[in-house]
Scaffold this motif. Structure first.
Motif, PDB file in Angstrom:
ATOM      1  N   GLY A  56       0.801  -1.215   0.000  1.00 57.62           N
ATOM      2  CA  GLY A  56       0.000   0.000   0.000  1.00 57.62           C
ATOM      3  C   GLY A  56       0.832   1.261   0.000  1.00 57.62           C
ATOM      4  O   GLY A  56       0.291   2.346  -0.130  1.00 57.62           O
ATOM      5  N   GLY A  57       2.161   1.135   0.140  1.00 54.86           N
ATOM      6  CA  GLY A  57       3.024   2.294   0.124  1.00 54.86           C
ATOM      7  C   GLY A  57       3.308   2.753  -1.290  1.00 54.86           C
ATOM      8  O   GLY A  57       2.933   2.114  -2.264  1.00 54.86           O
ATOM      9  N   ASN A  58       4.008   3.879  -1.425  1.00 58.26           N
ATOM     10  CA  ASN A  58       4.327   4.387  -2.758  1.00 58.26           C
ATOM     11  C   ASN A  58       5.605   3.746  -3.280  1.00 58.26           C
ATOM     12  O   ASN A  58       6.236   2.929  -2.608  1.00 58.26           O
ATOM     13  CB  ASN A  58       4.447   5.923  -2.737  1.00 58.26           C
ATOM     14  N   ALA A  59       5.988   4.136  -4.505  1.00 63.10           N
ATOM     15  CA  ALA A  59       7.149   3.529  -5.154  1.00 63.10           C
ATOM     16  C   ALA A  59       8.426   3.782  -4.370  1.00 63.10           C
ATOM     17  O   ALA A  59       9.283   2.899  -4.262  1.00 63.10           O
ATOM     18  CB  ALA A  59       7.285   4.070  -6.579  1.00 63.10           C
ATOM     19  N   MET A  60       8.579   4.982  -3.800  1.00 62.63           N
ATOM     20  CA  MET A  60       9.780   5.299  -3.041  1.00 62.63           C
ATOM     21  C   MET A  60       9.900   4.420  -1.814  1.00 62.63           C
ATOM     22  O   MET A  60      11.001   3.970  -1.456  1.00 62.63           O
ATOM     23  CB  MET A  60       9.779   6.788  -2.643  1.00 62.63           C
ATOM     24  N   ASP A  61       8.780   4.151  -1.152  1.00 59.81           N
ATOM     25  CA  ASP A  61       8.799   3.260   0.011  1.00 59.81           C
ATOM     26  C   ASP A  61       9.303   1.873  -0.377  1.00 59.81           C
ATOM     27  O   ASP A  61      10.065   1.241   0.352  1.00 59.81           O
ATOM     28  CB  ASP A  61       7.396   3.135   0.614  1.00 59.81           C
ATOM     29  N   LYS A  62       8.859   1.407  -1.535  1.00 59.00           N
ATOM     30  CA  LYS A  62       9.262   0.076  -1.985  1.00 59.00           C
ATOM     31  C   LYS A  62      10.746   0.041  -2.340  1.00 59.00           C
ATOM     32  O   LYS A  62      11.438  -0.943  -2.081  1.00 59.00           O
ATOM     33  CB  LYS A  62       8.425  -0.336  -3.188  1.00 59.00           C
ATOM     34  N   ILE A  63      11.242   1.129  -2.927  1.00 58.65           N
ATOM     35  CA  ILE A  63      12.668   1.206  -3.262  1.00 58.65           C
ATOM     36  C   ILE A  63      13.510   1.177  -1.992  1.00 58.65           C
ATOM     37  O   ILE A  63      14.507   0.462  -1.895  1.00 58.65           O
ATOM     38  CB  ILE A  63      12.968   2.479  -4.080  1.00 58.65           C
ATOM     39  N   VAL A  64      13.080   1.962  -0.993  1.00 57.83           N
ATOM     40  CA  VAL A  64      13.803   2.004   0.276  1.00 57.83           C
ATOM     41  C   VAL A  64      13.759   0.643   0.962  1.00 57.83           C
ATOM     42  O   VAL A  64      14.767   0.168   1.499  1.00 57.83           O
ATOM     43  CB  VAL A  64      13.207   3.091   1.199  1.00 57.83           C
ATOM     44  N   ALA A  65      12.586  -0.004   0.923  1.00 59.10           N
ATOM     45  CA  ALA A  65      12.453  -1.320   1.540  1.00 59.10           C
ATOM     46  C   ALA A  65      13.355  -2.345   0.855  1.00 59.10           C
ATOM     47  O   ALA A  65      14.013  -3.165   1.517  1.00 59.10           O
ATOM     48  CB  ALA A  65      10.999  -1.778   1.488  1.00 59.10           C
ATOM     49  N   THR A  66      13.401  -2.288  -0.474  1.00 55.69           N
ATOM     50  CA  THR A  66      14.267  -3.210  -1.222  1.00 55.69           C
ATOM     51  C   THR A  66      15.725  -2.968  -0.898  1.00 55.69           C
ATOM     52  O   THR A  66      16.507  -3.911  -0.715  1.00 55.69           O
ATOM     53  CB  THR A  66      14.039  -3.038  -2.738  1.00 55.69           C
ATOM     54  N   ARG A  67      16.105  -1.708  -0.798  1.00 56.35           N
ATOM     55  CA  ARG A  67      17.488  -1.377  -0.437  1.00 56.35           C
ATOM     56  C   ARG A  67      17.826  -1.904   0.948  1.00 56.35           C
ATOM     57  O   ARG A  67      18.918  -2.437   1.168  1.00 56.35           O
ATOM     58  CB  ARG A  67      17.689   0.145  -0.479  1.00 56.35           C
ATOM     59  N   ASN A  68      16.881  -1.753   1.884  1.00 54.33           N
ATOM     60  CA  ASN A  68      17.119  -2.250   3.234  1.00 54.33           C
ATOM     61  C   ASN A  68      17.255  -3.770   3.268  1.00 54.33           C
ATOM     62  O   ASN A  68      18.047  -4.329   4.026  1.00 54.33           O
ATOM     63  CB  ASN A  68      15.984  -1.810   4.166  1.00 54.33           C
ATOM     64  N   ILE A  69      16.441  -4.444   2.430  1.00 56.67           N
ATOM     65  CA  ILE A  69      16.538  -5.905   2.355  1.00 56.67           C
ATOM     66  C   ILE A  69      17.913  -6.310   1.852  1.00 56.67           C
ATOM     67  O   ILE A  69      18.585  -7.163   2.425  1.00 56.67           O
ATOM     68  CB  ILE A  69      15.452  -6.476   1.418  1.00 56.67           C
ATOM     69  N   MET A  70      18.344  -5.675   0.762  1.00 53.40           N
ATOM     70  CA  MET A  70      19.591  -6.086   0.115  1.00 53.40           C
ATOM     71  C   MET A  70      20.831  -5.672   0.887  1.00 53.40           C
ATOM     72  O   MET A  70      21.783  -6.448   1.004  1.00 53.40           O
ATOM     73  CB  MET A  70      19.654  -5.501  -1.301  1.00 53.40           C
ATOM     74  N   PHE A  71      20.841  -4.454   1.418  1.00 51.95           N
ATOM     75  CA  PHE A  71      22.081  -3.904   1.956  1.00 51.95           C
ATOM     76  C   PHE A  71      22.072  -3.700   3.467  1.00 51.95           C
ATOM     77  O   PHE A  71      22.973  -3.067   4.008  1.00 51.95           O
ATOM     78  CB  PHE A  71      22.409  -2.589   1.243  1.00 51.95           C
ATOM     79  N   THR A  72      21.067  -4.237   4.149  1.00 51.74           N
ATOM     80  CA  THR A  72      21.070  -4.211   5.606  1.00 51.74           C
ATOM     81  C   THR A  72      20.785  -5.593   6.156  1.00 51.74           C
ATOM     82  O   THR A  72      21.668  -6.241   6.720  1.00 51.74           O
ATOM     83  CB  THR A  72      20.027  -3.197   6.138  1.00 51.74           C
ATOM     84  N   LYS A  73      19.553  -6.078   5.966  1.00 49.47           N
ATOM     85  CA  LYS A  73      19.171  -7.377   6.526  1.00 49.47           C
ATOM     86  C   LYS A  73      19.922  -8.535   5.894  1.00 49.47           C
ATOM     87  O   LYS A  73      20.360  -9.463   6.564  1.00 49.47           O
ATOM     88  CB  LYS A  73      17.665  -7.592   6.372  1.00 49.47           C
ATOM     89  N   TYR A  74      20.030  -8.488   4.570  1.00 53.47           N
ATOM     90  CA  TYR A  74      20.627  -9.623   3.848  1.00 53.47           C
ATOM     91  C   TYR A  74      21.874  -9.174   3.087  1.00 53.47           C
ATOM     92  O   TYR A  74      22.064  -9.531   1.931  1.00 53.47           O
ATOM     93  CB  TYR A  74      19.590 -10.234   2.899  1.00 53.47           C
ATOM     94  N   LEU A  75      22.709  -8.410   3.747  1.00 51.88           N
ATOM     95  CA  LEU A  75      23.896  -7.872   3.095  1.00 51.88           C
ATOM     96  C   LEU A  75      24.832  -8.984   2.637  1.00 51.88           C
ATOM     97  O   LEU A  75      25.350  -8.945   1.517  1.00 51.88           O
ATOM     98  CB  LEU A  75      24.640  -6.933   4.053  1.00 51.88           C
ATOM     99  N   PHE A  76      25.050  -9.984   3.489  1.00 52.71           N
ATOM    100  CA  PHE A  76      25.943 -11.089   3.126  1.00 52.71           C
ATOM    101  C   PHE A  76      25.430 -11.815   1.881  1.00 52.71           C
ATOM    102  O   PHE A  76      26.181 -12.062   0.936  1.00 52.71           O
ATOM    103  CB  PHE A  76      26.076 -12.062   4.297  1.00 52.71           C
TER     104      PHE A  76
END
Length: 223
Positions: free
Chosen positions: A33-53
């Motif tokens: 339900g969020g906007n495109a920017m929210d999804k981009i930020v969420a994807t970045r957090n997934i890739m480069f914070t939670k699942y960085l390895f």
């Protein structure tokens, strides 16, 4: 040895894939339900914070495979392999070779991920002297280990003997290491001065795509 590595790879791949799917579902629910920017930020957090390895290793695998595909294309269609011309064999893509190169990218990605974390722990900050120490440590200590791991991984996958692996490390590894002194010191100055730890491997692999092509060429050069 290659059978054991393949089994370990398949087992770890299943576990990692399952964890990634679970994580992606959770994160997608957060931004639903969020906007495109929210999804981009969420994807970045997934890739480069939670699942960085996982991201770092996956990027290394992908670009190592891409580098080999480009090198094979060059050999087969631009600078045709002389051995294939003389035998009358039509140019073809060696999928096994690309698979092995991608798996070697996994070992390199693991070492890069932990190597950069070690460097930032040993030399925190972005002062010029600190950056210079990181670049020297990377070139003198981390790079030789990564080159050795590259040839060890490929040697194990190809069923090479200890002597063959050692010969490749001493002969071809020397060529790669000399090339690294041309490419990486200036690139790593940018890496260590401007980027945070979580983006280092992404930057590293982006810069190294051309170097990966050269790595594939050196590894499979039988001249």
């Amino acid at each position: 040895m290659s059978t054991i590595l393949s089994r370990l790879w398949n087992t770890n791949k299943k576990i990692i894939s399952q964890k990634i799917r679970i994580g992606l579902v959770r994160e997608s629910m957060k931004v639903k339900g969020g906007n495109a920017m929210d999804k981009i930020v969420a994807t970045r957090n997934i890739m480069f914070t939670k699942y960085l390895f996982v991201s770092n290793v996956s990027i290394s695998i992908l670009l190592s495979a891409t580098g080999d595909v480009l090198e094979q294309y060059y050999q087969n269609h631009i600078n045709t392999d002389p051995s294939k011309v003389s035998s009358g064999e039509p140019p073809s893509w060696n999928r096994t070779r690309t698979l092995h190169m991608s798996l070697s990218g996994a070992s390199v990605g693991i070492l890069c991920h932990h190597g950069y974390r070690l460097l930032d722990a040993l030399y925190p900050g972005r002062a010029i002297k600190t950056v210079a120490k990181k670049v020297l440590f990377d070139q003198l200590c981390i790079s030789p280990v990564i080159i050795c791991a590259f040839f060890l991984t490929l040697g194990a996958l190809e069923g090479a003997s200890r002597g063959q692996i050692l010969t490749e490390i001493t002969d071809k590894g020397k060529r790669l290491y000399l090339a690294e002194w041309v490419v990486w010191p200036p690139a790593q100055v940018v890496n260590f001065y401007f980027l945070s730890t979580r983006y280092r491997v992404l930057y590293d692999n982006t810069i190294s795509l051309g170097y990966d092509v050269y790595t594939s060429y050196v590894k499979h050069d039988h001249s």
